[in-house]
Structures are given as C-alpha cells and as structure tokens.
Enzyme design. Structure first.
Site, PDB file in Angstrom:
ATOM      1  N   ILE A  18     -15.304   7.300  29.252  1.00  0.00           N
ATOM      2  CA  ILE A  18     -16.493   7.035  30.055  1.00  0.00           C
ATOM      3  C   ILE A  18     -16.849   5.549  30.049  1.00  0.00           C
ATOM      4  CG2 ILE A  18     -19.001   7.391  30.108  1.00  0.00           C
ATOM      5  CD1 ILE A  18     -18.409  10.304  29.184  1.00  0.00           C
ATOM      6  N   ASP A  37     -16.141  -2.625  21.437  1.00  0.00           N
ATOM      7  CA  ASP A  37     -15.488  -1.421  20.935  1.00  0.00           C
ATOM      8  C   ASP A  37     -14.907  -1.676  19.549  1.00  0.00           C
ATOM      9  OD1 ASP A  37     -14.414   1.248  22.718  1.00  0.00           O
ATOM     10  OD2 ASP A  37     -13.497   0.933  20.759  1.00  0.00           O
ATOM     11  N   TYR A  38     -14.848  -0.591  18.759  1.00  0.00           N
ATOM     12  CA  TYR A  38     -14.194  -0.658  17.444  1.00  0.00           C
ATOM     13  C   TYR A  38     -12.714  -0.940  17.616  1.00  0.00           C
ATOM     14  CZ  TYR A  38     -13.447   0.601  12.530  1.00  0.00           C
ATOM     15  OH  TYR A  38     -13.129   0.564  11.200  1.00  0.00           O
ATOM     16  N   TYR A 158     -24.283  16.557  15.843  1.00  0.00           N
ATOM     17  CA  TYR A 158     -24.020  15.941  17.143  1.00  0.00           C
ATOM     18  C   TYR A 158     -25.136  16.294  18.127  1.00  0.00           C
ATOM     19  CZ  TYR A 158     -21.647  14.649  21.471  1.00  0.00           C
ATOM     20  OH  TYR A 158     -21.321  14.082  22.687  1.00  0.00           O
ATOM     21  N   LEU A 192     -13.202  15.225  31.295  1.00  0.00           N
ATOM     22  CA  LEU A 192     -11.792  15.188  30.901  1.00  0.00           C
ATOM     23  C   LEU A 192     -11.316  13.751  30.702  1.00  0.00           C
ATOM     24  CD1 LEU A 192     -10.312  18.067  33.083  1.00  0.00           C
ATOM     25  CD2 LEU A 192     -10.994  18.116  30.670  1.00  0.00           C
TER      26      LEU A 192
END
Length: 266
Positions: A18, A37-38, A158, A192
């Site tokens: 995403i 981002d990691y 979560y 997806l």
C-alpha cells in the site's frame, strides 16, 4: 497529473504494498515524496523507480518503533524539500503466531503492536504538525484496518491498535483543524499486496471473495487512490473521517464461522 502538484509527502512503510502504491501515485500527480521504511534498500529502489518515471523521490531508513527515527524522517523531509504537506502514517505490523485471543496472547507482542501500530501514528503526527502549522496547513492520513471495526478469533492486539488509530485520527482532526490541518484514515479490508498473496492460502483469499459485495479482492492501488484523494485539495472539506475500502465485505452477515471451519480443517 497535477492533483498534488507542489506538495511534499512523507510515506512511511513506503517500500512495498500500500505504501509503495501511494508513493507512486503521489509522485505521478506532482508531489515530492520521501519514502521511509525499515527496508532501506527497498525504499531506495522505490525512490529510484519513481525518479526514472519522471517523479521526485528520496528514501530514508525508518524504524517506527523508535521515536527518534520517526522524528528524523520528518526533519529529513523538511530539510530535503523545504516543508511537509502530507504525512501518510502507513506502517503496521501483525503476527498470527503470537497475537492470539485474549487468554493466550503474548503480552510482549501486545505491547509491540500497540507501540508500532498506534504510537507511531501519534509520533509522526506530533513531529509533523508544527511544520504543517507553520506552512498554513496539511493533510495527515493514517492506515487503520477493518480489524478496528470487526473483531476476529485472533489478532486481538492488531485490532485494538487499529481501533486506537481510528480514534486518534478524529482527535488530531479536532485539535488541529483550525490550523488548516486535516486528518483522515483509510481502513482497508483484504488487499492483495505481495505479502498477502505470498502468505494467505488461496482458500482464505476465496473466503474473503465469497463474502465481498464486489466480485474481486482489493489491490494496493485501491488504497493508493484513496490516499491520493485525501492528500489532494479535492478532499479539503473532509476531516476526522475513516474511509472503509473493503469491497463491501463487512456490510452483510459475518463470515467468522467460515474462517473457523477452515482453521479446523487446516
């Protein structure tokens, strides 16, 4: 292709799925994009791809569990491009092995998921808002989940963390609206992404499809286009809202029994 022309956006968790879709679309429509981002190599590759396509992008390492790392990503964005107009708080974690039901959940995992999924949204907003106020406004977009609205047999932490994001979104919108800062959230159903395709058996994907109102499961761009809309001035009178992008999966009867039957057979 100018829906966010001149805007500067930070997309956290932007190396894949995403986040990557959103970064691409924002850049295609004129924004300068920082991908945090990691997975720094993945973020650099995504930025390089955007640059090759004629957009403007750069990458920075981001560990959403560390406050200083989030602060650095915000400051890097402002230093790199002079301001921050859009913050997409997209980082999120889940763990099907440890995030179980209330009796059996790993409490350390509870703390970790609440910290990364909810606190990172607070911290990203905390450090971006002063810059947005100085610039006269901005748009904060948070990734929550339909798990924040519909409970499940597992993934207790979560769901709770994503419900917290829904609430936090409305608080930010209320507290900083007069400063020209909007805050909205996107709640995906099954999307997806490459990770979902690799980790979810076809049978599970088909269960989702069975209960969708639409005849297909979602793709990353279905969320990316929603993020683009919320980042643009097209949504200038929308704030404090959570937009559910889930193919109508949750508008009819619940499907939990089907999932339980599948888990028993598995």
């Amino acid at each position: 292709m100018t829906r966010v022309e001149g805007k500067v956006a930070l997309v956290t968790g932007g190396a894949s799925g995403i986040g990557l879709s959103s970064a691409r679309l924002l850049a295609r429509e004129g924004a300068k994009v920082v991908i945090g981002d990691y997975n720094l190599d993945g973020a650099k590759e995504a930025a390089k791809e955007i640059e090759k396509s004629g957009g403007t992008a750069s990458a920075i390492f981001l560990d959403a569990s560390i406050e200083e790392s989030i602060k650095e990503a915000i400051e890097y964005t402002v230093k790199m491009y002079g301001k921050i107009d859009v913050l997409f708080n997209n980082v999120g974690l889940t763990n099907l092995q440890k995030d179980l039901d209330v009796v059996n959940i790993d409490l350390d995992e509870w703390d970790r998921l609440i910290d990364v999924n909810a606190k990172s949204v607070l911290l990203g907003s905390r450090y971006a808002i002063p810059y947005m106020k100085e610039a006269g406004g901005g748009s904060i977009i948070n990734t929550t989940s339909m798990a924040g609205f519909a409970s499940d047999a597992i993934r207790t932490a979560y769901g709770a963390s994503k419900a917290a994001v829904v609430s936090l979104t409305s608080y930010i919108a209320t507290q900083y609206g007069k400063d020209g800062i909007r805050c909205n959230a996107v709640a995906p159903g099954l999307i997806l992404t490459p990770a979902a395709k690799n980790n979810l058996p076809k049978e599970v994907q088909e269960i989702f499809l069975k209960f969708n109102a639409l005849p297909y499961n979602g793709e990353p761009d279905d969320i990316g286009y929603t993020v683009l809309f919320l980042a643009s001035d097209e949504s200038k009178y929308i704030t404090g809202q959570t937009i559910k992008v889930e193919g109508g999966h949750y508008i009819a009867n619940p499907s939990i029994e089907d999932f339980n039957e599948f888990m028993k057979k598995a």
